[in-house]
Design a protein around this motif. Structure first.
Motif, mmCIF file in Angstrom:
data_model
loop_
_atom_site.group_PDB
_atom_site.id
_atom_site.type_symbol
_atom_site.label_atom_id
_atom_site.label_comp_id
_atom_site.label_asym_id
_atom_site.label_seq_id
_atom_site.Cartn_x
_atom_site.Cartn_y
_atom_site.Cartn_z
ATOM 1 N N ALA A 284 37.601 37.530 41.188
ATOM 2 C CA ALA A 284 36.507 38.487 41.306
ATOM 3 C C ALA A 284 35.598 38.369 40.083
ATOM 4 O O ALA A 284 36.071 38.189 38.947
ATOM 5 N N THR A 285 34.283 38.436 40.317
ATOM 6 C CA THR A 285 33.346 38.348 39.195
ATOM 7 C C THR A 285 33.460 39.573 38.284
ATOM 8 O O THR A 285 33.295 39.461 37.074
ATOM 9 N N TYR A 286 33.704 40.729 38.881
ATOM 10 C CA TYR A 286 33.873 41.963 38.102
ATOM 11 C C TYR A 286 35.084 42.703 38.653
ATOM 12 O O TYR A 286 35.170 42.961 39.843
ATOM 13 N N MET A 287 36.009 43.052 37.754
ATOM 14 C CA MET A 287 37.244 43.707 38.157
ATOM 15 C C MET A 287 37.312 45.114 37.573
ATOM 16 O O MET A 287 36.989 45.342 36.406
ATOM 17 N N PRO A 288 37.755 46.079 38.381
ATOM 18 C CA PRO A 288 37.941 47.426 37.828
ATOM 19 C C PRO A 288 39.151 47.478 36.904
ATOM 20 O O PRO A 288 40.160 46.811 37.152
ATOM 21 N N GLU A 289 39.039 48.263 35.857
ATOM 22 C CA GLU A 289 40.158 48.504 34.946
ATOM 23 C C GLU A 289 40.431 50.001 34.945
ATOM 24 O O GLU A 289 39.751 50.782 34.266
ATOM 25 N N PHE A 290 41.420 50.404 35.716
ATOM 26 C CA PHE A 290 41.728 51.815 35.849
ATOM 27 C C PHE A 290 42.518 52.324 34.651
ATOM 28 O O PHE A 290 43.254 51.576 33.998
#
Length: 1010
Positions: A284-290
């Motif tokens: 993924a180009t941008y990944m969420p960081e929860f």
């Protein structure tokens, strides 16, 4: 004295005769022979043996040379030489040659005005077929201009061609539309998703012209088709027709521009086998960081505390969670680490092509497989194309093409989740939920952490929720006869049939969910086995007649034709079109150009009085570089000015809009028809220049256009006092103005080849007339003087601060004079601006805040080659793009059933100690902070490295030892870097928490030809 030929048979005969003579005479010459005679005899034997070996190693090559044309013709006088040896022959009147060479020799075929071809000899050949391609300069190159083809010198149209080698070949593109991103000016290409099987890009040519469907017409070998289903390896050319002069020949379907795709055909010559394939990994180009569980628990407590509520989590619970000593009762689940994985991508193509002057073929099979970031996401596509050309006579040929496609897309079913998709669940589930409990001895049940209504645990959904599978079959046959009546007059016909069928299958097995601690039944998912079937078909029958006249300084090319099309989208919905057109192109002395087109379309989508539309265009051109006063200016090789004006149409309005439809069950009118509904019309003016400098080292193309759409199909809102339903009418005007500039620089330095190809384009969109407007769509609006789908939002002034309030006598917060708030707002909430001054924040305070279309599109392709090594880098970007956060990105925390889990960047939220925070204060529900406003605005401009490809082509002198004509290895990096002011979301996709993320691909592959 005549010289006698000596060959192997003569040598053997003389040796036998000499031995026989010695036996009959009985003379003992051997006894009388001396040492000198013995030496002479040995040398003679060695010479004879050498002659024998030399004669036996020669290979005889017989064959024929043809010109590479639709109807191949034998070439007379072609020079065939052996590379590095003084040996050669020429072809006779029938193009036939005969030569004897050694194994491993390379035959070189050359003819003035044609590209040189080579052939390495490995064995005897009795019928070798070679085709030579004409070597023309840039101005004489043939380009597709719609329906027909034309030399660049005579073309007046604003057209652009995709560089196949740069944008398509060996690139890890799963949809052909992706190849148009970063290679053509005047178009806007954006990809909003990386979903396997759903990652096609959206294409807009010279802006958005209508409120309805603004997608361009795509033709594959003359037939409307979804180009994203094609195997990129079968593509020969992709041409974009941008102005009215080019597109008017397609009349009523060309309002949004035309993309013409031509597939490869077999050439006269030896059968060639090619394999092209690659495999890679996608991220993924941008990944969420929860945030982790302890942080989430503290944020939840603070959110409830901000509204006067009690803490949800005790200090001991947070401490135990942080310590990780009891993960079953105080879990700290990293859902991304648990569920997310890298995608695997592979693509394989095998093609066989060749033929002779009677029949040629090109058969290609392609297999694409793409896995998803989570289980139950995948896509498979199998494509088989067979293009065949048969020459019935010297002047009659038939193209018979067969294309078969099967694609299968699978996604998680997300059982009983109220319509929520998998990504929504992933972004919503907190880290305080157990994913899956450990197995118990002698207990057959599987236990999942309970969350949400009816078990919205993402892991349970993936493992027990089943899947939905869509399988699509596409089969098409394209038959195209061609008859050259006389050299200047050609008739063409075309019949095509395509059938599409698709099935949708949902499969889920029943499953019971129990509580891990007490065994209580939590939820039950029943069996679900559902299926559906759809089918559509398309028929095309057309004929054209084209004529070319060349007399002295005059050249006239004319083409006319007619066709009928029929679409059946299901058992009841069908529509048809009957069309006729004529186009003429006149050139005087290669200097002055005049072109005119007229097309008439009749569509079943309109009523009796409005079925036919007329779409004319005219174009003028001046090849200034052909003038006598330009001959001494050696730096300018080509300078052409061109201008065009014409009308295009749009009939893509849906079916039966002109009819009033009645519910057969109760007799009520369900649709109010408009019998006067007619075409949308696009009038376009274009002026441009084509410039070539320094012997073609620099090529420049510039265009300015004014595109005006009238009679836009609208559905005005109901009158406040009327009781009638709505209907579609022609009432609206939109204007698109813009310019395009592309520059190509190519230079060779010894063993180095270097080229830079770049372009930039700008478009401005504005509604000039809108009956019954404005049309308020909530967060967007259509209104005169602004672009289509302009953002319509509240204006903000940062966050409310404590000093914006005073404390009343009852202890409540009261806004100070001049501070206007929405009831219930407190410090840390978004401060909305009272635009109209009525001392209240209402819908009337919304203002227009731009639109999502970029103001500038640009790209740059840099290529460098040194010997067998090649490096290519493609940049693509946009400027002046306005976008807004939404969903999970704009709401740090939500605890009202539509839950969202905060990400790391959400930790910058307002508190009295952090008044300069970006995000508002935490509350269990977003309240008024979720209103669409410019507070959530961000700049979506970006510059992205679309591709970096490094390849190496092995020398043919080495590969041919293994019967390999060409071998190339390459590595590819797709979307590896992005320069953008925005770091929280992908600036291109601009997706929320329900959008499958964009991907970057790291792949390697090879291309091998036998």
């Amino acid at each position: 004295m005549r010289k006698r030929k000596t060959n192997c048979a003569n040598v053997i005969f003389q040796l036998r005769h000499y031995s026989l003579f010695l036996g009959i005479t009985g003379i003992s010459l051997l006894g009388a022979a001396n040492a000198s005679a013995e030496n002479v005899s040995e040398k003679s034997s060695e010479k004879v043996s050498s002659v024998l070996q030399s004669v036996q190693s020669k290979l005889r090559i017989r064959g024929q040379v043809y010109e590479k044309l639709a109807n191949p013709m034998p070439m007379v006088g072609v020079n065939i030489t052996v590379k590095g040896k003084p040996i050669g022959v020429t072809t006779d009147m029938d193009g036939i040659f005969d030569i004897e060479v050694d194994k491993g020799d390379v035959l070189v075929f050359s003819f003035i005005g044609f590209k040189t071809a080579e052939y390495r000899v490995e064995r005897r050949e009795a019928n070798l077929v070679i085709s030579l391609e004409e070597d023309v300069n840039t101005l004489n190159e043939v380009v597709v201009t719609g329906i027909s083809e034309e030399r660049k010198l005579n073309s007046i149209s604003a057209i652009s061609q995709v560089k196949i080698e740069a944008n398509v070949v060996n690139k890890p593109i799963t949809s052909l539309s992706q190849a148009l991103q970063g290679g053509i000016t005047g178009i806007s290409v954006s990809q909003g998703s990386g979903l396997p099987g759903g990652d096609a890009a959206t294409i807009k040519i010279r802006g958005i012209s209508t409120i309805g469907n603004s997608d361009p017409l795509v033709l594959v070998d003359g037939i409307p088709m979804d180009m994203n289903q094609l195997d990129p390896n079968t593509i020969e050319s992709v041409t974009v027709l941008k102005d009215a002069a080019a597109a008017a020949v397609y009349g009523s379907r060309a309002a949004n521009g035309v993309i013409v795709v031509k597939t490869r055909r077999g050439d006269v010559g030896k059968v060639t086998v090619n394999y092209s394939g690659y495999g890679g990994v996608q991220k993924a180009t941008y990944m969420p960081e929860f945030v982790n569980a302890p942080t989430y628990m503290r944020m939840v407590n603070e959110a409830y505390g901000n509204i006067g509520g009690d803490p949800v989590y005790s200090s001991s619970a947070i401490a135990t969670t942080e310590a990780g000593t009891d993960p079953l009762h105080y879990p700290n689940t990293d859902w991304m680490d648990l569920l997310w994985k890298n995608q695997v991508l592979q693509n394989h193509s095998l093609s066989i092509s060749g033929g002779n002057n009677v029949a040629r073929f090109a058969i290609t099979g392609n297999y694409l497989k793409q896995d998803g970031f989570m289980d139950n996401y995948d896509y498979n596509r199998l494509n088989l194309r067979a293009n065949t050309t048969v020459n019935l006579r010297e002047n009659i040929s038939v193209d018979v093409d067969l294309n078969m496609i099967r694609s299968s897309q699978r996604t998680p079913s997300v059982a009983d989740s109220g319509g929520l998709d998998m990504l929504y669940l992933l972004y919503g589930i907190p880290p305080t939920i157990v994913s899956k409990y450990p197995e118990r001895e002698n207990d057959p049940n599987t236990y999942y952490g309970n969350y949400g209504s009816n078990m919205q645990n993402p892991l349970a959904q993936l493992e027990q929720g089943g899947y939905t599978q869509n399988v699509t079959d596409n089969i098409s046959v394209n038959l195209q006869p061609r008859w050259t009546i006389i050299p200047s007059l050609t008739w063409r016909g075309q019949f095509s049939y395509r059938v599409n069928s698709s099935t949708k299958k949902e499969e889920r097995h029943a499953f019971n969910f129990f509580d891990y601690d007490n065994g209580q039944l939590l939820a039950t998912w029943g069996n679900r086995f559902a299926a559906g079937l759809t089918r559509s078909s398309y028929y095309y029958l057309g004929t054209t007649l084209e004529y070319t006249l060349e007399r002295d300084k005059h050249r006239l090319f004319a083409i006319g034709g007619t066709n009928v099309e029929l679409n059946n989208s299901d058992a009841w919905n069908e529509y048809s079109m009957h069309s006729a057109f004529i186009k003429a192109n006149y050139t005087f002395n290669d200097r002055y150009l005049l072109e005119g087109t007229l097309r008439v379309d009749g569509s079943s989508r309109f009523g009796k009085k409005h079925k036919y539309g007329y779409f004319p265009s005219v174009g003028l051109g001046w090849n200034i570089s052909e003038e006598s006063f330009m001959k001494d200016i050696k730096e300018i090789n080509n300078l052409k000015l061109r201008a065009s004006y014409g009308q295009l149409g749009n009939e893509n309005i849906g079916l039966y809009k002109y009819q009033t439809l009645i519910d057969p069950g109760n007799g009520n009118e369900t649709t109010f028809g408009n019998p006067d509904i007619s075409w949308e019309k696009v009038n376009m003016f274009d002026i441009g220049a084509d410039i070539s400098l320094f012997n073609g080292m620099i090529d420049i193309v510039f265009d300015y256009y004014d595109k005006r759409t009238s009679d836009i199909l609208l559905t005005p809102p109901n009158s406040m006092v009327g009781g009638m339903g709505t209907t579609t009418i022609n009432a609206g005007r939109v204007n698109n103005k813009g310019w395009e500039l592309s520059v190509n620089v190519a230079k060779k330095f010894g063993d180095w080849d270097f080229s830079v190809y770049g372009g930039v384009s700008q478009n401005k969109n504005k509604i000039t007339d809108l009956l019954g407007g404005p049309y308020d769509n909530g967060n967007s609006i259509h209104t005169e003087g602004h672009a289509l789908n302009s953002f319509y939002m509240y204006k903000s002034n940062g966050l409310l601060q404590e000093d914006d309030f005073t404390t009343g006598a009852d202890g409540t917060l009261v806004p100070k004079e001049g501070v206007v708030i929405i009831d219930g707002q407190k410090p840390g909430d978004i401060h909305y601006v009272d635009v109209n001054g009525d001392k209240a924040i209402t819908a009337d305070d919304r203002v227009i805040m731009g639109n999502s279309e970029p103001k500038f599109n640009y790209f740059a392709n840099i290529t460098a080659r040194w010997k067998g090594i090649d490096l290519e880098i493609l940049f693509q970007g946009v400027r002046g793009v306005e976008a807004y956060y939404g969903g999970n990105f704009a709401v740090p925390l939500r605890l009202d059933g539509n839950s969202t889990t905060p990400q790391e960047f959400h930790l910058d939220y307002w508190t009295p100690e952090n008044p300069g925070a970006f995000f508002p204060r935490l509350t269990p529900t977003p309240g008024n902070n979720s209103l669409s406003s410019d507070y959530w605005k961000f700049d979506a401009s970006y510059c992205r490295v679309k591709y970096i490809q490094l390849g190496y082509t092995f020398k043919q002198d080495w590969t041919r030892k293994f019967f390999v004509n060409n071998l190339r290895l390459f590595v590819n990096f797709q979307n590896p870097f992005t320069l953008s002011a925005e770091s929280r979301v992908d600036p291109e996709g601009r997706g929320g928490h329900t959008t499958y993320p964009m991907v970057k691909t790291y792949s390697a592959g090879l291309n091998i030809t036998f």
